[in-house]
Motif scaffolding. Structure first.
Motif, PDB file in Angstrom:
ATOM      1  N   LEU A 176      44.256  55.725  34.738  1.00 52.13           N
ATOM      2  CA  LEU A 176      44.702  56.678  35.757  1.00 52.13           C
ATOM      3  C   LEU A 176      43.825  56.630  37.002  1.00 52.13           C
ATOM      4  CD1 LEU A 176      45.576  59.780  33.527  1.00 52.13           C
ATOM      5  CD2 LEU A 176      47.175  58.266  34.706  1.00 52.13           C
ATOM      6  N   GLU A 177      42.571  56.220  36.843  1.00 53.63           N
ATOM      7  CA  GLU A 177      41.644  56.178  37.973  1.00 53.63           C
ATOM      8  C   GLU A 177      41.695  54.851  38.731  1.00 53.63           C
ATOM      9  OE1 GLU A 177      37.837  56.979  36.355  1.00 53.63           O
ATOM     10  OE2 GLU A 177      38.261  59.098  35.929  1.00 53.63           O
ATOM     11  N   ILE A 178      42.415  53.845  38.210  1.00 49.79           N
ATOM     12  CA  ILE A 178      42.476  52.523  38.836  1.00 49.79           C
ATOM     13  C   ILE A 178      43.716  52.449  39.718  1.00 49.79           C
ATOM     14  CG2 ILE A 178      42.681  50.047  38.417  1.00 49.79           C
ATOM     15  CD1 ILE A 178      41.210  50.472  35.805  1.00 49.79           C
ATOM     16  N   SER A 179      43.526  52.014  40.948  1.00 53.19           N
ATOM     17  CA  SER A 179      44.659  51.853  41.856  1.00 53.19           C
ATOM     18  C   SER A 179      45.347  50.519  41.614  1.00 53.19           C
ATOM     19  CB  SER A 179      44.187  51.947  43.310  1.00 53.19           C
ATOM     20  OG  SER A 179      43.285  50.900  43.605  1.00 53.19           O
ATOM     21  N   TRP A 203      41.593  42.483  40.238  1.00 48.23           N
ATOM     22  CA  TRP A 203      40.922  42.113  38.987  1.00 48.23           C
ATOM     23  C   TRP A 203      41.707  41.050  38.230  1.00 48.23           C
ATOM     24  CZ3 TRP A 203      39.751  47.882  37.486  1.00 48.23           C
ATOM     25  CH2 TRP A 203      38.673  48.319  38.263  1.00 48.23           C
ATOM     26  N   GLU A 204      43.047  41.136  38.281  1.00 46.04           N
ATOM     27  CA  GLU A 204      43.852  40.116  37.621  1.00 46.04           C
ATOM     28  C   GLU A 204      43.664  38.756  38.279  1.00 46.04           C
ATOM     29  OE1 GLU A 204      45.646  40.093  34.914  1.00 46.04           O
ATOM     30  OE2 GLU A 204      45.137  42.171  34.442  1.00 46.04           O
ATOM     31  N   ARG A 205      43.625  38.740  39.602  1.00 44.81           N
ATOM     32  CA  ARG A 205      43.392  37.468  40.309  1.00 44.81           C
ATOM     33  C   ARG A 205      42.009  36.921  39.991  1.00 44.81           C
ATOM     34  NH1 ARG A 205      45.847  40.277  44.702  1.00 44.81           N
ATOM     35  NH2 ARG A 205      43.769  40.630  45.591  1.00 44.81           N
ATOM     36  N   LYS A 206      41.028  37.803  39.922  1.00 44.27           N
ATOM     37  CA  LYS A 206      39.672  37.367  39.607  1.00 44.27           C
ATOM     38  C   LYS A 206      39.584  36.835  38.181  1.00 44.27           C
ATOM     39  CE  LYS A 206      34.887  39.008  39.737  1.00 44.27           C
ATOM     40  NZ  LYS A 206      34.012  40.181  39.976  1.00 44.27           N
ATOM     41  N   LYS A 207      40.305  37.474  37.254  1.00 46.88           N
ATOM     42  CA  LYS A 207      40.290  37.019  35.866  1.00 46.88           C
ATOM     43  C   LYS A 207      40.935  35.641  35.747  1.00 46.88           C
ATOM     44  CE  LYS A 207      41.348  40.119  32.895  1.00 46.88           C
ATOM     45  NZ  LYS A 207      42.161  41.042  32.055  1.00 46.88           N
ATOM     46  N   LYS A 208      42.052  35.427  36.448  1.00 43.02           N
ATOM     47  CA  LYS A 208      42.700  34.121  36.411  1.00 43.02           C
ATOM     48  C   LYS A 208      41.834  33.048  37.051  1.00 43.02           C
ATOM     49  CE  LYS A 208      47.424  35.901  36.388  1.00 43.02           C
ATOM     50  NZ  LYS A 208      48.710  35.970  37.131  1.00 43.02           N
TER      51      LYS A 208
END
Length: 246
Positions: free
Chosen positions: A104-107, A114-119
């Motif tokens: 709920l606190e993540i926009s 974060w998804e791009r960084k993880k990939k």
């Protein structure tokens, strides 16, 4: 008329007030000397404070230089983990799920970043050689391992120092795996076999595709042209193949 005598001191004060208010040359020189001494003491104190602060900064810089290169990142990571632990305790005390509260606190922008960084951190480079593929599989399997601390403590009590082998230790035939460990290994191997059966190797060439090139370079160019302009030239290509082009 009777005359009232006037004291000499009172008469002298009333007649010459300016002469006593103005200090003499000696008093002025003494006053200037006191002012210079006061300024000198202030400068001396400022110099002492500057030397003290400089020494403290030199000591702090020496401590920072002796620390590991990634100490700041580790420190920030530890502080973040402590904050996460505190939030988990607060959510547990309120009877809430920490994962739901965190989401709920993540926009949406932060989640996409974060998804791009993880990939980017773990890209799929494809097959290069068998050694690299084996290393990637080993790293993937070791990340999935969850250590059993209770079993470790039991083995530590049972074997003592022999649990930590050295160059003189004889290990062949001394280890007997547990039934749970064998079951986990069998389940993991079956999962790998099932996954391998679903995998189909990507072919560099399609045998059923039309040959519209004369060499490898021309094939790459045709693929790029088809990717960018194929939807605009599909009708023209069909007319040319049918022989109905104008």
């Amino acid at each position: 008329i009777p005359l009232v005598p006037v004291p000499v001191s009172h008469w002298s004060q009333s007649q010459h007030p300016k002469e006593e208010a103005e200090p003499g040359p000696a008093a002025a020189a003494e006053q200037r000397r006191e002012e210079r001494l006061r300024r000198f003491r202030e400068l001396h104190m400022k110099r002492y404070e500057a030397c003290k602060l400089n020494s403290q900064e030199v000591l702090e810089e020496d401590k920072r230089l002796k620390l590991p290169p990634n100490w700041e990142a580790k420190k920030a990571r530890l502080e973040w983990e402590l904050q996460v632990q505190e939030k988990k305790k607060e959510c547990a005390a309120r009877g809430e799920d920490y994962e739901r509260v965190k989401l709920l606190e993540i926009s949406a922008e932060d989640a996409e970043r974060w998804e791009r960084k993880k990939k980017k951190k773990n890209p799929d480079l494809g097959f290069s050689d068998y050694a690299a593929a084996q290393l990637r599989q080993y790293q993937r399997l070791t990340r999935q391992i969850k250590p059993d601390l209770e079993q470790y403590e039991k083995l530590k009590e049972q074997y003592g120092e022999a649990l930590y082998p050295t160059s003189d230790s004889l290990l062949h035939g001394t280890h007997v795996p547990s039934k749970d460990g064998v079951d986990r290994m069998v389940a993991d191997l079956e999962k790998q076999i099932e996954k391998r059966e679903k995998y189909s190797r990507r072919r560099p060439y399609n045998d059923d595709a039309d040959i519209d090139y004369i060499n490898e370079r021309n094939a790459k160019f045709n693929q790029k042209a088809e990717r960018f302009y194929g939807k605009y030239t599909a009708e023209i290509k069909q007319n040319l193949e049918r022989g109905t082009a104008v």
